[in-house]
Write an enzyme that holds these catalytic residues in place. Structure first.
Site, PDB file in Angstrom:
ATOM      1  N   CYS A  48       0.817  -1.225   0.000  1.00  0.00           N
ATOM      2  CA  CYS A  48       0.000   0.000   0.000  1.00  0.00           C
ATOM      3  C   CYS A  48       0.848   1.272   0.000  1.00  0.00           C
ATOM      4  O   CYS A  48       0.367   2.342  -0.381  1.00  0.00           O
ATOM      5  CB  CYS A  48      -0.958   0.005   1.177  1.00  0.00           C
ATOM      6  SG  CYS A  48      -2.190  -1.297   1.062  1.00  0.00           S
ATOM      7  N   HIS A 106      -3.387   7.773   1.508  1.00  0.00           N
ATOM      8  CA  HIS A 106      -3.741   6.406   1.105  1.00  0.00           C
ATOM      9  C   HIS A 106      -5.185   6.161   1.516  1.00  0.00           C
ATOM     10  O   HIS A 106      -5.589   6.517   2.633  1.00  0.00           O
ATOM     11  CB  HIS A 106      -2.797   5.424   1.812  1.00  0.00           C
ATOM     12  CG  HIS A 106      -3.175   3.990   1.626  1.00  0.00           C
ATOM     13  ND1 HIS A 106      -3.526   3.470   0.401  1.00  0.00           N
ATOM     14  CD2 HIS A 106      -3.272   2.954   2.508  1.00  0.00           C
ATOM     15  CE1 HIS A 106      -3.807   2.188   0.545  1.00  0.00           C
ATOM     16  NE2 HIS A 106      -3.673   1.852   1.809  1.00  0.00           N
ATOM     17  N   ASN A 163      -9.932   0.012  -0.765  1.00  0.00           N
ATOM     18  CA  ASN A 163      -8.475   0.118  -0.690  1.00  0.00           C
ATOM     19  C   ASN A 163      -7.868  -0.525  -1.937  1.00  0.00           C
ATOM     20  O   ASN A 163      -7.949  -1.737  -2.108  1.00  0.00           O
ATOM     21  CB  ASN A 163      -7.995  -0.587   0.585  1.00  0.00           C
ATOM     22  CG  ASN A 163      -6.499  -0.471   0.795  1.00  0.00           C
ATOM     23  OD1 ASN A 163      -5.755  -0.082  -0.109  1.00  0.00           O
ATOM     24  ND2 ASN A 163      -6.045  -0.817   1.985  1.00  0.00           N
TER      25      ASN A 163
HETATM   26  O1  UT7 Z   1      -3.780  -0.480   3.365  1.00  0.00           O
HETATM   27  C1  UT7 Z   1      -3.254  -1.347   4.295  1.00  0.00           C
HETATM   28  C2  UT7 Z   1      -3.558  -0.846   5.596  1.00  0.00           C
HETATM   29  N1  UT7 Z   1      -4.719  -1.481   6.137  1.00  0.00           N
HETATM   30  C3  UT7 Z   1      -5.491  -0.754   6.927  1.00  0.00           C
HETATM   31  O2  UT7 Z   1      -5.291   0.400   7.059  1.00  0.00           O
HETATM   32  C4  UT7 Z   1      -6.585  -1.476   7.675  1.00  0.00           C
HETATM   33  C5  UT7 Z   1      -6.591  -1.002   9.110  1.00  0.00           C
HETATM   34  N2  UT7 Z   1      -7.649  -1.609   9.903  1.00  0.00           N
HETATM   35  C6  UT7 Z   1      -8.949  -1.301   9.733  1.00  0.00           C
HETATM   36  O3  UT7 Z   1      -9.296  -0.540   8.849  1.00  0.00           O
HETATM   37  C7  UT7 Z   1      -9.942  -1.884  10.707  1.00  0.00           C
HETATM   38  O4  UT7 Z   1      -9.279  -2.525  11.763  1.00  0.00           O
HETATM   39  C8  UT7 Z   1     -10.930  -2.894  10.029  1.00  0.00           C
HETATM   40  C9  UT7 Z   1     -11.881  -2.139   9.125  1.00  0.00           C
HETATM   41  C10 UT7 Z   1     -10.170  -3.935   9.256  1.00  0.00           C
HETATM   42  C11 UT7 Z   1     -11.770  -3.605  11.092  1.00  0.00           C
HETATM   43  O5  UT7 Z   1     -12.442  -2.664  11.903  1.00  0.00           O
HETATM   44  P1  UT7 Z   1     -12.446  -2.835  13.485  1.00  0.00           P
HETATM   45  O6  UT7 Z   1     -13.269  -1.749  14.023  1.00  0.00           O
HETATM   46  O7  UT7 Z   1     -11.011  -2.900  13.919  1.00  0.00           O
HETATM   47  O8  UT7 Z   1     -13.204  -4.207  13.681  1.00  0.00           O
HETATM   48  P2  UT7 Z   1     -12.680  -5.560  14.345  1.00  0.00           P
HETATM   49  O9  UT7 Z   1     -11.692  -6.244  13.479  1.00  0.00           O
HETATM   50  O10 UT7 Z   1     -12.300  -5.286  15.765  1.00  0.00           O
HETATM   51  O11 UT7 Z   1     -14.004  -6.405  14.364  1.00  0.00           O
HETATM   52  C12 UT7 Z   1     -15.137  -6.027  15.141  1.00  0.00           C
HETATM   53  C13 UT7 Z   1     -16.244  -7.032  14.946  1.00  0.00           C
HETATM   54  C14 UT7 Z   1     -15.815  -8.464  15.188  1.00  0.00           C
HETATM   55  O12 UT7 Z   1     -16.915  -9.138  15.788  1.00  0.00           O
HETATM   56  P3  UT7 Z   1     -16.941  -9.422  17.364  1.00  0.00           P
HETATM   57  O13 UT7 Z   1     -15.721 -10.249  17.632  1.00  0.00           O
HETATM   58  O14 UT7 Z   1     -16.891  -8.072  18.008  1.00  0.00           O
HETATM   59  O15 UT7 Z   1     -18.226 -10.146  17.553  1.00  0.00           O
HETATM   60  C15 UT7 Z   1     -15.611  -9.021  13.800  1.00  0.00           C
HETATM   61  O16 UT7 Z   1     -15.821 -10.422  13.722  1.00  0.00           O
HETATM   62  O17 UT7 Z   1     -16.709  -6.984  13.593  1.00  0.00           O
HETATM   63  C16 UT7 Z   1     -16.673  -8.298  13.033  1.00  0.00           C
HETATM   64  N3  UT7 Z   1     -16.393  -8.181  11.605  1.00  0.00           N
HETATM   65  C17 UT7 Z   1     -17.332  -8.019  10.665  1.00  0.00           C
HETATM   66  N4  UT7 Z   1     -18.668  -7.949  10.741  1.00  0.00           N
HETATM   67  C18 UT7 Z   1     -19.342  -7.763   9.601  1.00  0.00           C
HETATM   68  C19 UT7 Z   1     -15.168  -8.172  11.008  1.00  0.00           C
HETATM   69  N5  UT7 Z   1     -15.309  -7.998   9.685  1.00  0.00           N
HETATM   70  C20 UT7 Z   1     -16.635  -7.918   9.445  1.00  0.00           C
HETATM   71  C21 UT7 Z   1     -17.404  -7.719   8.295  1.00  0.00           C
HETATM   72  N6  UT7 Z   1     -18.743  -7.638   8.412  1.00  0.00           N
HETATM   73  N7  UT7 Z   1     -16.837  -7.578   7.072  1.00  0.00           N
END
Ligand code: UT7
Length: 324
Positions: free
Chosen positions: A113, A247, A277
């Protein structure tokens, strides 16, 4: 020393659009979750047979169409990509062939990225070292090819696309072009964002694996510090930035950077909603939209920043266009 001007930009997105709602038909997710956590509304996906080089060529042609330059004037072609057409030759040499840019030498840069910021800095350094006068720097990705569609934590986040800029070495263009740039990496963070495959590891391309929250935490911290670094190097204050062109990974990270830099809401280019992304393509895609809709004009000071797998990250300050 000449200044290295950024004189044109172009972009290309594949025709097929997949909305969050469409995606939620085959992935256990929802439009609401994706929008709230990332800001993403849709992504584009390559067609059958459409390759990263095709996206790159379309973006390059658009950038070339906005300057009076012949394709034979290009000395250097750098393609930033993590999703090359083939393991070899480089996608850049394929782009060279498709453009008919016979005078250029061409190669790829791989920094995921952060690829566009890396490619920009590599091309700038080569132009400053006298290896040419004009460079085409492209970020192009078919990132959907790396996705595991059963992993909802990653597959909803990425899309395909390309963006391209033209760099030109020019004398007497003080305070224009690339004013400062900084690159960093730390391979100790490999396991929070990687692909579980590769030619020498498994013999296949693998899928993206990510610990999202960890990457998020590093993103805000490392992007803030690299922005401070490039501002200091160029002797500029955050208030002098006309446009933050970050980005495009997550609206929450972009908004966090806007707050850190204390920039007004409308001085940030946000396109992640439309194409998700796109890795190395995301900065030039955002830049192209804002230049061609008239927001960014010649003389504007741009702040570019990106972070991704490696971890690798970097930033650049660029005064866009050329002095009148
Ligand atoms: O370009 C490379 C750089 N990459 C990035 O910049 C990505 C950086 N990270 C992020 O953007 C965020 O961490 C994400 C968007 C990937 C995830 O957001 P988050 O607020 O950190 O969510 P999380 O991973 O903590 O997940 C929260 C909940 C979980 O459920 P429980 O355990 O709380 O019940 C996940 O299982 O959301 C759930 N979850 C989803 N639910 C519906 C994870 N992905 C999904 C999904 N749809 N696609």
């Amino acid at each position: 020393m000449p200044n290295i001007l950024m004189t044109s930009v172009g972009s290309y997105l594949p025709e097929r659009i997949i909305t969050n709602t469409e995606l939620s038909e085959w992935v256990d997710t929802s439009d609401e979750w994706i929008r709230q956590r990332t800001g993403i509304e849709q992504r584009h996906m390559v067609a059958e047979g459409e390759k990263t080089s095709d996206l790159a060529v379309n973006a390059a042609k658009m950038a070339l169409s906005h300057v009076s330059m012949d394709v034979d004037d290009i000395d250097i072609i750098v393609v930033a990509t993590t999703t090359p057409d083939d393991t070899f030759p480089s996608t850049a040499t394929t782009v060279q062939r498709k453009l008919g840019a016979k005078q250029a030498f061409a190669f790829d840069v791989q920094a995921v990225c952060a690829g566009f910021v890396y490619a920009l800095t590599v091309a700038e350094s080569m132009l400053l070292a006298g290896k040419g006068q004009k460079a085409l720097v492209i970020g192009a990705e078919s990132f959907t090819k790396l996705l595991d569609w059963t992993d909802r934590g990653t597959c909803v986040l990425f899309g395909d696309g390309a963006g391209a800029v033209i760099l030109e070495a020019a004398e007497g263009a003080d305070d224009y072009g690339i004013l400062s740039s900084a690159l960093h990496s730390d391979g100790n963070f490999r396991d929070i964002l990687y692909v579980d495959g590769g030619p020498s590891a498994t013999g296949d391309v693998g899928h993206v694996r990510m610990e999202g929250q960890e990457v998020f935490r590093h993103a805000v911290e490392k992007l803030s510090s690299v922005m401070d670094e490039v501002l200091q190097m160029a002797g500029k204050a955050p208030s002098e930035i006309d446009w933050l062109v970050p980005h495009q990974a997550n609206l929450r990270i972009i908004n966090g950077m806007q707050r850190k830099l204390k920039l007004p809401e409308d001085r940030v280019i946000r396109t992640v909603q439309k194409h998700a992304n796109t890795s190395a393509a995301s900065i030039p895609l955002a830049l192209s939209e804002a230049v061609h809709d008239g927001r960014i004009t010649s003389g504007d000071l741009l702040a570019l920043e990106a972070i991704g797998g490696g971890l690798a990250w970097g930033g650049s300050l660029v005064r866009y266009g050329r002095p009148s």
